[in-house]
Design an enzyme around this catalytic site. Structure first.
Site, PDB file in Angstrom:
ATOM      1  N   GLU A   1      21.243  43.736  37.542  1.00  0.00           N
ATOM      2  CA  GLU A   1      22.266  43.789  38.593  1.00  0.00           C
ATOM      3  C   GLU A   1      23.546  44.296  37.941  1.00  0.00           C
ATOM      4  O   GLU A   1      24.033  43.702  36.971  1.00  0.00           O
ATOM      5  CB  GLU A   1      22.476  42.400  39.188  1.00  0.00           C
TER       6      GLU A   1
ATOM      7  N   ASP B   1      33.322  35.689  43.217  1.00  0.00           N
ATOM      8  CA  ASP B   1      33.216  35.698  41.765  1.00  0.00           C
ATOM      9  C   ASP B   1      34.200  34.718  41.151  1.00  0.00           C
ATOM     10  O   ASP B   1      35.369  34.665  41.533  1.00  0.00           O
ATOM     11  CB  ASP B   1      33.478  37.101  41.209  1.00  0.00           C
TER      12      ASP B   1
ATOM     13  N   TYR C   1      18.904  37.461  47.720  1.00  0.00           N
ATOM     14  CA  TYR C   1      19.749  36.845  46.708  1.00  0.00           C
ATOM     15  C   TYR C   1      20.136  35.464  47.231  1.00  0.00           C
ATOM     16  O   TYR C   1      20.942  35.336  48.140  1.00  0.00           O
ATOM     17  CB  TYR C   1      20.990  37.700  46.466  1.00  0.00           C
TER      18      TYR C   1
END
Length: 269
Positions: free
Chosen positions: A50, A61, A176
């Site tokens: 990825e 994030d 995911y």
């Protein structure tokens, strides 16, 4: 056949889960990223990769990956430079499936179809677009399908069952599965109810389910492999890269490959 699909078919015959490192492209330099990818392939310590496209306002994030994006942006890394790097590696024999984690802003700005076409030409295999809701992704899905790329949506432990079914129905590469709510980052323990959550996803899905967010140790990878089709490790790898940012690209590649060998060892028996 798309390289992502082919990789999971191979893993199914081998009866093991995938190991998928996350790299922030261009951290600490594009030369380092360009050295890491073939090192992972040559050492046989990754099944897919990825590749995060640096963005000034990342979605979900944590501080480790945010900092890596800032370092890459400070070096002038751009989406096109990343695609050019992947294209160069493909010409040199890189066969690992490569999926981009990219903000929709970066897809939209040059034009969605133009971005997808450039990604396909470069040798990208799929897109993860965390800030594009699945029910608004029909045009992107069509463009990806037409170019031979896969679409990889995200689900969270808190995604309501009805909503999760709709999201999963859009997936063409893998799903995911965020192991935790909140942001990325290294954690000491995995959630107690991870197995139940992932089993529910896999029962509804026609494609593999991979787990990321907080996976940072070999024992985490081993535990994830018991319930999912793949384990994704990001922040722990980025942390090692940051610790060796002043080293040469080749030395950084060795550090990452060594760490990935340790992380993925439980999958390789």
């Amino acid at each position: 056949m798309n390289r992502v699909t082919a990789a999971f078919e191979r893993l199914r015959t081998e009866k093991r889960a995938a190991f998928m490192p996350f790299l922030a492209a261009g951290d600490p330099s594009l030369e380092a990223t360009e050295a890491i990818l073939p090192a992972l392939q040559d050492r046989g310590v990754a099944d897919l990769v990825e590749l995060g496209v640096p963005f000034s306002d990342p979605i979900a994030d944590g501080p480790t990956i945010q900092a890596s994006y800032q370092r890459a942006l400070a070096c002038g890394v751009s989406p096109q430079a990343i695609l050019d790097m992947v294209h160069h590696l493909r010409e040199g024999g890189l066969a690992l499936p490569v999926c981009l984690m990219v903000s929709y802003s970066l897809v939209y700005r040059p034009g969605m179809e133009a971005f997808v076409a450039s990604a396909a030409e470069a040798g990208i295999d799929g897109l993860i677009v965390p800030d594009l809701p699945a029910d608004e992704a029909a045009s992107l899905e069509a463009a990806l399908s037409g170019a031979g790329l896969v679409y990889i949506p995200l689900v969270a432990p808190t995604t309501p069952p009805a909503r999760r079914q709709k999201v999963i129905a859009h997936a063409t590469g893998f799903i995911y599965c965020m192991a935790v709510t909140g942001i990325t980052g290294e954690r000491d323990n995995l959630p107690k109810h991870l197995g139940e959550y992932i089993r529910g996803v896999r029962q509804e899905a026609a494609v593999p389910a991979c787990v990321g967010f907080g996976i940072s140790r070999p024992e985490h990878v081993k535990a994830v492999a018991k319930v999912a089709d793949g384990a994704i490790v990001g922040s722990a790898i980025i942390h090692r890269i940051a610790d060796h940012a002043d080293a040469s690209p080749a030395e950084i590649a060795d550090v990452v490959a060594d760490f990935c060998a340790d992380l993925s060892a439980p999958l390789r028996g």
